[in-house]
Design an enzyme around this catalytic site. Structure first.
Site, PDB file in Angstrom:
ATOM      1  N   GLU A  94      30.561 -57.371  16.405  1.00  0.00           N
ATOM      2  CA  GLU A  94      29.267 -57.906  16.168  1.00  0.00           C
ATOM      3  C   GLU A  94      29.387 -59.270  15.328  1.00  0.00           C
ATOM      4  OE1 GLU A  94      25.582 -59.162  15.371  1.00  0.00           O
ATOM      5  OE2 GLU A  94      25.829 -56.916  15.888  1.00  0.00           O
ATOM      6  N   ASP A 127      32.364 -63.209  17.932  1.00  0.00           N
ATOM      7  CA  ASP A 127      31.260 -63.490  19.142  1.00  0.00           C
ATOM      8  C   ASP A 127      31.794 -62.512  20.364  1.00  0.00           C
ATOM      9  OD1 ASP A 127      29.054 -64.716  20.836  1.00  0.00           O
ATOM     10  OD2 ASP A 127      30.863 -65.362  21.720  1.00  0.00           O
ATOM     11  N   ASP A 145      25.244 -54.226  24.394  1.00  0.00           N
ATOM     12  CA  ASP A 145      23.933 -54.211  23.907  1.00  0.00           C
ATOM     13  C   ASP A 145      23.787 -55.328  23.017  1.00  0.00           C
ATOM     14  OD1 ASP A 145      21.558 -53.390  23.482  1.00  0.00           O
ATOM     15  OD2 ASP A 145      21.809 -51.753  22.211  1.00  0.00           O
ATOM     16  N   PRO A 150      20.767 -58.759  31.077  1.00  0.00           N
ATOM     17  CA  PRO A 150      21.416 -59.830  31.727  1.00  0.00           C
ATOM     18  C   PRO A 150      20.236 -61.052  31.840  1.00  0.00           C
ATOM     19  CG  PRO A 150      21.746 -57.785  32.558  1.00  0.00           C
ATOM     20  CD  PRO A 150      20.612 -57.666  31.808  1.00  0.00           C
TER      21      PRO A 150
END
Length: 225
Positions: A94, A127, A145, A150
């Site tokens: 995260e 990241d 998620d 996309p």
């Protein structure tokens, strides 16, 4: 009283490394907003659970598979995975410190506390694009998620994850026969083509009907053995 109850209440607002992130309460629901774009709330979670289950089912019963979850969000995917003892270690990446804080010390902990306390769980603040490019670790399943899909990314930099180079990085962190599962707010035939072009096999899409509009989708592909 009803009008006040139906008005979203901002619980926290922060300037994160990728812009503004906001946690709101709307009635009984929690909502996450990034740079003014609605990301997710706690209203359902069926498609997030499908993301995890479909990935596991595609592994054909290999014992104790290692799972990488891209995006903590409201915690549905993590909580569902941790409740399933068939998974081995569970790593969550995260990038927003605020989201991690909302789970560890804030109101989203009511959804994820047991999962975060599970010894199989590790939360990495990074990241995801950088993580899948740089990590030396490998996993049996990668569940993504981090965007609305996309073709509907939260920040421009996320576009690279769905490019040929990004999908190659996703494949790199998967063991042979490992599964990539990607959540999307709408089915994307073009992305199915991208997965096939990147070398993934058994590409398919599972859909979850929603109350209004197009169904949520989970796109799946298997790295060749």
């Amino acid at each position: 009283m009803t009008a006040a109850y139906d008005t979203p209440v901002v619980l926290d607002r922060r300037d994160g490394p990728y812009g503004e992130v906001v946690l709101r309460r709307h009635g009984a629901l929690f909502q996450i907003i990034a740079n003014g774009c609605f990301l997710m709330d706690t209203s359902d979670g069926r498609s997030e659970r499908l993301l995890v289950d479909a990935a596991y089912d595609a592994l054909d019963g290999r014992p104790g598979p290692a799972l990488l979850i891209g995006g903590l969000g409201v915690g549905f995917s993590l909580a569902h995975a941790a409740a399933d003892r068939r998974w081995g270690r569970i790593t969550v990446v995260e990038r927003e410190p605020a989201v991690v804080d909302w789970h560890r010390d804030g109101p989203l902990g009511q959804l994820s506390a047991a999962a975060l306390a599970d010894p199989r769980t590790d939360v990495v603040q990074d990241d995801l694009v950088s993580y899948v490019t740089e990590t030396s670790d490998t996993f049996d399943a990668l569940c993504l998620d981090i965007d609305n899909g996309p073709g509907w990314t939260v920040t421009d930099g996320n576009d690279s994850l769905y490019s040929p180079a990004g999908l190659a990085s996703c494949a790199r962190v998967l063991k042979p026969g490992g599964v990539l599962a990607v959540w999307s707010a709408a089915p994307s035939p073009d992305f199915e083509g991208s997965l096939r072009n990147a070398g993934f096999r058994q590409v398919r899409t599972e859909e979850v009907p929603v109350a209004r509009g197009v169904p949520d989708a989970v796109h799946l592909g298997v790295r060749p053995g």
